[in-house]
Design a protein around this motif. Structure first.
Motif, mmCIF file in Angstrom:
data_model
loop_
_atom_site.group_PDB
_atom_site.id
_atom_site.type_symbol
_atom_site.label_atom_id
_atom_site.label_comp_id
_atom_site.label_asym_id
_atom_site.label_seq_id
_atom_site.Cartn_x
_atom_site.Cartn_y
_atom_site.Cartn_z
ATOM 1 N N LEU A 51 0.839 -1.206 0.000
ATOM 2 C CA LEU A 51 0.000 0.000 0.000
ATOM 3 C C LEU A 51 0.871 1.252 0.000
ATOM 4 O O LEU A 51 0.572 2.226 -0.714
ATOM 5 C CB LEU A 51 -0.925 0.008 1.216
ATOM 6 C CG LEU A 51 -2.006 -1.072 1.259
ATOM 7 C CD1 LEU A 51 -2.721 -1.065 2.606
ATOM 8 C CD2 LEU A 51 -2.988 -0.887 0.119
ATOM 9 N N ILE A 52 1.942 1.221 0.773
ATOM 10 C CA ILE A 52 2.876 2.355 0.806
ATOM 11 C C ILE A 52 3.523 2.536 -0.562
ATOM 12 O O ILE A 52 3.574 3.647 -1.103
ATOM 13 C CB ILE A 52 3.935 2.158 1.909
ATOM 14 C CG1 ILE A 52 3.272 2.211 3.289
ATOM 15 C CG2 ILE A 52 5.052 3.190 1.794
ATOM 16 C CD1 ILE A 52 4.169 1.745 4.430
ATOM 17 N N TRP A 54 2.416 1.488 -3.443
ATOM 18 C CA TRP A 54 1.378 1.877 -4.387
ATOM 19 C C TRP A 54 1.124 3.380 -4.311
ATOM 20 O O TRP A 54 1.005 4.059 -5.330
ATOM 21 C CB TRP A 54 0.115 1.083 -4.089
ATOM 22 C CG TRP A 54 -1.033 1.321 -5.019
ATOM 23 C CD1 TRP A 54 -1.190 0.825 -6.282
ATOM 24 C CD2 TRP A 54 -2.203 2.083 -4.736
ATOM 25 N NE1 TRP A 54 -2.394 1.245 -6.796
ATOM 26 C CE2 TRP A 54 -3.033 2.016 -5.862
ATOM 27 C CE3 TRP A 54 -2.625 2.816 -3.628
ATOM 28 C CZ2 TRP A 54 -4.259 2.647 -5.931
ATOM 29 C CZ3 TRP A 54 -3.848 3.451 -3.691
ATOM 30 C CH2 TRP A 54 -4.651 3.355 -4.843
ATOM 31 N N GLY A 55 1.053 3.913 -3.086
ATOM 32 C CA GLY A 55 0.854 5.351 -2.907
ATOM 33 C C GLY A 55 1.977 6.153 -3.541
ATOM 34 O O GLY A 55 1.742 7.154 -4.217
ATOM 35 N N LEU A 56 3.202 5.698 -3.333
ATOM 36 C CA LEU A 56 4.351 6.373 -3.954
ATOM 37 C C LEU A 56 4.299 6.250 -5.473
ATOM 38 O O LEU A 56 4.615 7.199 -6.190
ATOM 39 C CB LEU A 56 5.661 5.789 -3.426
ATOM 40 C CG LEU A 56 5.940 6.011 -1.942
ATOM 41 C CD1 LEU A 56 7.167 5.212 -1.505
ATOM 42 C CD2 LEU A 56 6.120 7.494 -1.648
ATOM 43 N N LEU A 58 1.597 5.993 -7.331
ATOM 44 C CA LEU A 58 0.543 6.850 -7.875
ATOM 45 C C LEU A 58 1.047 8.265 -8.113
ATOM 46 O O LEU A 58 0.660 8.914 -9.087
ATOM 47 C CB LEU A 58 -0.658 6.888 -6.933
ATOM 48 C CG LEU A 58 -1.589 5.701 -6.964
ATOM 49 C CD1 LEU A 58 -2.751 5.912 -6.001
ATOM 50 C CD2 LEU A 58 -2.106 5.427 -8.358
ATOM 51 N N VAL A 59 1.907 8.730 -7.215
ATOM 52 C CA VAL A 59 2.472 10.073 -7.359
ATOM 53 C C VAL A 59 3.261 10.171 -8.659
ATOM 54 O O VAL A 59 3.188 11.168 -9.375
ATOM 55 C CB VAL A 59 3.362 10.420 -6.139
ATOM 56 C CG1 VAL A 59 4.117 11.711 -6.357
ATOM 57 C CG2 VAL A 59 2.517 10.478 -4.875
ATOM 58 N N ALA A 127 0.966 0.223 -9.016
ATOM 59 C CA ALA A 127 0.343 1.529 -9.238
ATOM 60 C C ALA A 127 0.456 1.921 -10.705
ATOM 61 O O ALA A 127 -0.471 2.514 -11.274
ATOM 62 C CB ALA A 127 0.991 2.592 -8.355
ATOM 63 N N TRP A 134 -6.111 -2.895 -3.087
ATOM 64 C CA TRP A 134 -6.759 -3.337 -1.846
ATOM 65 C C TRP A 134 -6.929 -4.849 -1.821
ATOM 66 O O TRP A 134 -6.648 -5.490 -0.808
ATOM 67 C CB TRP A 134 -8.083 -2.606 -1.650
ATOM 68 C CG TRP A 134 -7.861 -1.122 -1.588
ATOM 69 C CD1 TRP A 134 -8.154 -0.222 -2.567
ATOM 70 C CD2 TRP A 134 -7.241 -0.394 -0.530
ATOM 71 N NE1 TRP A 134 -7.759 1.039 -2.176
ATOM 72 C CE2 TRP A 134 -7.191 0.959 -0.922
ATOM 73 C CE3 TRP A 134 -6.714 -0.745 0.709
ATOM 74 C CZ2 TRP A 134 -6.656 1.960 -0.125
ATOM 75 C CZ3 TRP A 134 -6.181 0.253 1.508
ATOM 76 C CH2 TRP A 134 -6.144 1.582 1.098
#
Length: 190
Positions: A51-52, A54-56, A58-59, A127, A134
């Motif tokens: 999740l971490i 993936w968040g990076l 997405l940026v 990502a 999820w």
């Protein structure tokens, strides 16, 4: 990603934690509840790290849209190659800093984080391809929980060598998933 790809990815991401659990179980036979607790720690951390990543990812995804499949392939291939390399390294009771591994909670969390760093890198790649993080993170976390608990329980019986073989197969599977992503985006597969 297809359900089969998610299952293979989840198994692949769990093999390094499984190998570590087999090693811990081979060193001392834990009671069932301790194995479950350790499995829970590994599973939760292994679910959080993609999740971490993936968040990076997405940026950065908008900036690299034209080569995202190459990045996903590169990350999966690199993590898979590292897992294959580690499968051939001798198993010992030391961490990366050369300190003896302890059996306390801090050592458990440190081992879980250490075995889940590759899941963060895979999260970045996911990502880029727009995968449903999820479902994938939950699948990775659950699979890691089950395999780590099992690894701790069977460690004494099967020894560290079995964990190394699982890590090798996990690395091969990650590379195969990377090739599949690349091939799909480049039109290699129908």
């Amino acid at each position: 990603m297809t359900p089969v790809s998610i299952a293979i990815l989840s198994l692949s991401m769990s093999t390094d934690a499984f190998a570590a659990a087999v090693g811990r179980g081979a060193a001392h036979r834990p009671p069932f509840l301790t194995a479950v607790r350790n499995g829970l720690v590994f599973g939760v951390i292994e679910a959080i790290t993609p999740l971490i990543g993936w968040g990076l990812g997405l940026v950065a995804a908008g900036m690299v849209e034209k080569i995202d499949h190459w990045i996903a392939f590169g990350l999966l291939a690199a993590v898979g190659a590292r897992m294959i390399w580690e499968a051939f390294q001798p198993a010992d009771a030391e961490d990366a800093g050369g300190r003896a591994v302890r059996n306390g909670v801090l050592a458990l969390v440190a081992t879980a984080v250490g075995t889940s760093i590759d899941a963060a890198a895979v999260g970045v790649g996911l990502a880029f391809i727009g995968a449903d993080i999820w479902i994938i993170a939950a699948s990775i976390g659950f699979t890691t929980f089950v395999l780590t608990t099992l690894g701790m329980m069977i460690g004494k019986a099967v020894g560290v060598r079995f964990g190394k073989a699982a890590e090798f197969l996990g690395g091969v599977a990650l590379i195969a998933i990377g090739v599949s992503i690349l091939g799909t985006h480049l039109g290699w597969f129908g």
